[in-house]
Scaffold this motif. Structure first.
Motif, PDB file in Angstrom:
ATOM      1  N   LEU A   1      -2.348   2.870   2.040  1.00  0.00           N
ATOM      2  CA  LEU A   1      -3.433   2.105   2.659  1.00  0.00           C
ATOM      3  C   LEU A   1      -4.644   2.992   2.919  1.00  0.00           C
ATOM      4  CD1 LEU A   1      -1.317   0.057   5.240  1.00  0.00           C
ATOM      5  CD2 LEU A   1      -2.442  -0.857   3.202  1.00  0.00           C
ATOM      6  N   GLY A   2      -4.390   4.188   3.375  1.00  0.00           N
ATOM      7  CA  GLY A   2      -5.489   5.108   3.715  1.00  0.00           C
ATOM      8  C   GLY A   2      -6.357   5.440   2.510  1.00  0.00           C
TER       9      GLY A   2
ATOM     10  N   ARG B   1       0.595   4.930  -5.973  1.00  0.00           N
ATOM     11  CA  ARG B   1      -0.241   4.030  -5.156  1.00  0.00           C
ATOM     12  C   ARG B   1      -1.284   4.750  -4.315  1.00  0.00           C
ATOM     13  NH1 ARG B   1       4.311   5.379  -3.593  1.00  0.00           N
ATOM     14  NH2 ARG B   1       4.732   6.044  -1.472  1.00  0.00           N
ATOM     15  N   GLN B   2      -1.113   6.048  -4.072  1.00  0.00           N
ATOM     16  CA  GLN B   2      -2.020   6.749  -3.153  1.00  0.00           C
ATOM     17  C   GLN B   2      -3.150   7.386  -3.956  1.00  0.00           C
ATOM     18  OE1 GLN B   2       0.256   9.135  -0.364  1.00  0.00           O
ATOM     19  NE2 GLN B   2       1.776   7.516  -0.103  1.00  0.00           N
ATOM     20  N   ILE B   3      -4.101   6.543  -4.356  1.00  0.00           N
ATOM     21  CA  ILE B   3      -5.046   6.934  -5.411  1.00  0.00           C
ATOM     22  C   ILE B   3      -6.122   7.910  -4.953  1.00  0.00           C
ATOM     23  CG2 ILE B   3      -4.655   4.873  -6.812  1.00  0.00           C
ATOM     24  CD1 ILE B   3      -7.279   3.789  -5.495  1.00  0.00           C
ATOM     25  N   ILE B   4      -6.132   8.272  -3.692  1.00  0.00           N
ATOM     26  CA  ILE B   4      -7.106   9.274  -3.258  1.00  0.00           C
ATOM     27  C   ILE B   4      -6.621  10.673  -3.675  1.00  0.00           C
ATOM     28  CG2 ILE B   4      -6.268   9.833  -0.921  1.00  0.00           C
ATOM     29  CD1 ILE B   4      -9.275   9.369  -0.060  1.00  0.00           C
TER      30      ILE B   4
ATOM     31  N   PRO C   1      -1.048  -1.835  -1.658  1.00  0.00           N
ATOM     32  CA  PRO C   1      -1.864  -1.173  -0.637  1.00  0.00           C
ATOM     33  C   PRO C   1      -3.336  -1.136  -1.017  1.00  0.00           C
ATOM     34  CG  PRO C   1      -0.481   0.425  -1.782  1.00  0.00           C
ATOM     35  CD  PRO C   1       0.010  -0.948  -2.171  1.00  0.00           C
ATOM     36  N   GLY C   2      -3.630  -1.180  -2.315  1.00  0.00           N
ATOM     37  CA  GLY C   2      -5.032  -1.224  -2.748  1.00  0.00           C
ATOM     38  C   GLY C   2      -5.711  -2.470  -2.225  1.00  0.00           C
TER      39      GLY C   2
ATOM     40  N   ILE D   1      -9.003  -4.743   2.198  1.00  0.00           N
ATOM     41  CA  ILE D   1      -9.290  -5.732   3.252  1.00  0.00           C
ATOM     42  C   ILE D   1      -9.565  -5.002   4.568  1.00  0.00           C
ATOM     43  CG2 ILE D   1      -8.237  -7.543   4.683  1.00  0.00           C
ATOM     44  CD1 ILE D   1      -6.815  -8.506   2.070  1.00  0.00           C
ATOM     45  N   GLN D   2      -8.767  -3.980   4.852  1.00  0.00           N
ATOM     46  CA  GLN D   2      -9.006  -3.207   6.094  1.00  0.00           C
ATOM     47  C   GLN D   2     -10.393  -2.551   6.064  1.00  0.00           C
ATOM     48  OE1 GLN D   2      -5.031  -1.089   5.715  1.00  0.00           O
ATOM     49  NE2 GLN D   2      -5.204  -1.175   7.940  1.00  0.00           N
TER      50      GLN D   2
END
Ligand code: ZN
Length: 392
Positions: free
Chosen positions: A50-51, A81-84, A206-207, A212-213
């Motif tokens: 999410l972050g 999923r943690q694309i950063i 999570p993307g 949305i967040q």
């Protein structure tokens, strides 16, 4: 020319006016809104699934200051999923890796990294410096901790969670709206809900929820109406549906209700039953390094005895420990112990816990009543508490 002159008088530089031009033409943002974004400080709890989109989109949008809390390192299985984070970041601290990505994307953003596990001791100190908090965590103790801290500090809490193909989002504690505890006063029983590691999660989920967040965080900063407060969004990626549940403030809420009984942060691991479970696996006369650290932090009254040999003590030691090698204890040479009351609380440690267990039995036979053995010894201490302590 006069327009250009007027605009360069704003708090935005010429370069920023160009970078954010697609925002500036939106009447709902404009120069004024973009300036609000530049002045805003957002804390993101968790630099994971999410972050990643939250941090990326807030940075791209021109949020001036972004704080990131995470204590974990980038693992290869995060990258689905943690694309950063990128392949070359594997093994690096997530906070550092995220900061690099953010500043590659937008060097105007000031990134504060909080390379800690958020807990009741540090949460208020960290969160109080921000305007908006985005809960991008993946566990219940952190969710309750973030919620309670935000209620106590009067900060909006932009919530998101993901599970397999389903995502949830809401904004808590905004404009006198409900908080997370209004909806969930108590955590689910432990093991009732498996973690993402056990249950899996679709990488893109999570993307969507994180985006949305990020949207809601921007709307809060821009003070736009229809923030996702008092509403709980449920997204089903398989069915591709969004459902919305109405959410009212609970007047009996333990923290934001009419007679709140929670007035300060509590022990969230315990509240969520996790610590209890962990402690159960310990024998009665055992203690783990977290418990010892807590006793030290609380300045509790006890004696810490290191039963390793002197040459081992030269390699590394736990601050405050008294050296009484097991060889001396076995020889009955324990004069040094005579100054210690028989009911004094004594913690014994060695390298990994075996010799101190032996020492414990000897001392128990000598009449000492309040003995505990440090499970994992100084080795566990180095790995879990103080990395400065050498491992040998
Ligand atoms: Zn509440």
């Amino acid at each position: 020319m006069s327009i250009v002159f007027k605009m360069t008088n704003s708090k935005l530089t010429k370069q920023e006016l160009n970078r954010y031009s697609r925002h500036l033409v939106l009447p709902e943002v404009g120069v004024e809104g973009q300036e609000k974004l530049k002045e805003a400080k957002v804390l993101i709890v968790g630099a994971g699934g999410l972050g990643s989109p939250v941090a990326s989109y807030l940075a791209a949008a021109g949020v001036g200051e972004i704080g990131i809390v995470d204590f974990d390192k980038v693992d290869e299985n995060n990258l689905q999923r943690q694309i950063i984070h990128s392949t070359k970041d594997i093994g690096e601290l997530k906070t550092e890796s995220a900061k690099k990505s953010i500043n590659n994307l937008n060097p105007n953003v000031k990134v504060n990294i909080h390379n800690v596990k958020l807990n009741s001791k540090n949460a208020i100190e960290i969160i109080k410096n921000y305007d908006v908090v985005v809960d991008a965590s993946d566990n219940f103790p952190t969710r309750y901790l973030v919620n309670d801290s935000c209620v106590l500090l009067k900060k909006p809490n932009v919530y998101g969670s993901i599970f397999r193909f389903e995502g949830h989002a809401s904004v808590f504690n905004f404009d006198n709206g409900p908080c997370y505890r209004c909806l969930f006063p108590n955590p689910p029983p432990k093991d009732a809900i498996p973690s993402c590691a056990e249950a899996g999660v679709l990488g893109v989920l999570p993307g969507i929820i994180g985006t949305i967040q990020a949207t809601e965080a921007l709307k809060i900063i821009l003070r736009k109406a229809d923030v996702l407060s008092g509403r709980f969004l449920v997204y089903d990626a398989l069915a591709m549906t969004f459902k919305e549940l109405k959410l009212g403030k609970n007047k009996n809420c333990p923290i934001c209700g009419e007679n709140p009984r929670i007035k300060e942060l509590i022990d969230y691991e315990q509240f969520c039953n996790m610590k209890e479970q962990e402690e159960k696996s310990l024998e009665e006369d055992e203690i783990n390094v977290q418990q010892l650290k807590k006793m030290m932090d609380n300045r509790e009254d006890f004696v810490l005895i290191d039963v390793r040999e002197e040459h081992e003590c030269d390699i590394c030691k736990i601050h405050g420990a008294r050296l009484i090698p097991l060889s001396k204890i076995m020889n009955g040479n324990i004069d040094i112990l005579e100054n210690i009351e028989k009911d004094k609380r004594i913690i014994l440690h060695c390298h990994t816990g075996a010799r101190s267990a032996e020492a414990l039995n000897i001392l128990r036979n000598k009449g000492f009543k309040n003995l505990k053995n440090l499970v994992g010894g100084i080795d566990a201490w180095s790995q879990e508490i103080d990395p400065e302590v050498a491992i040998y």
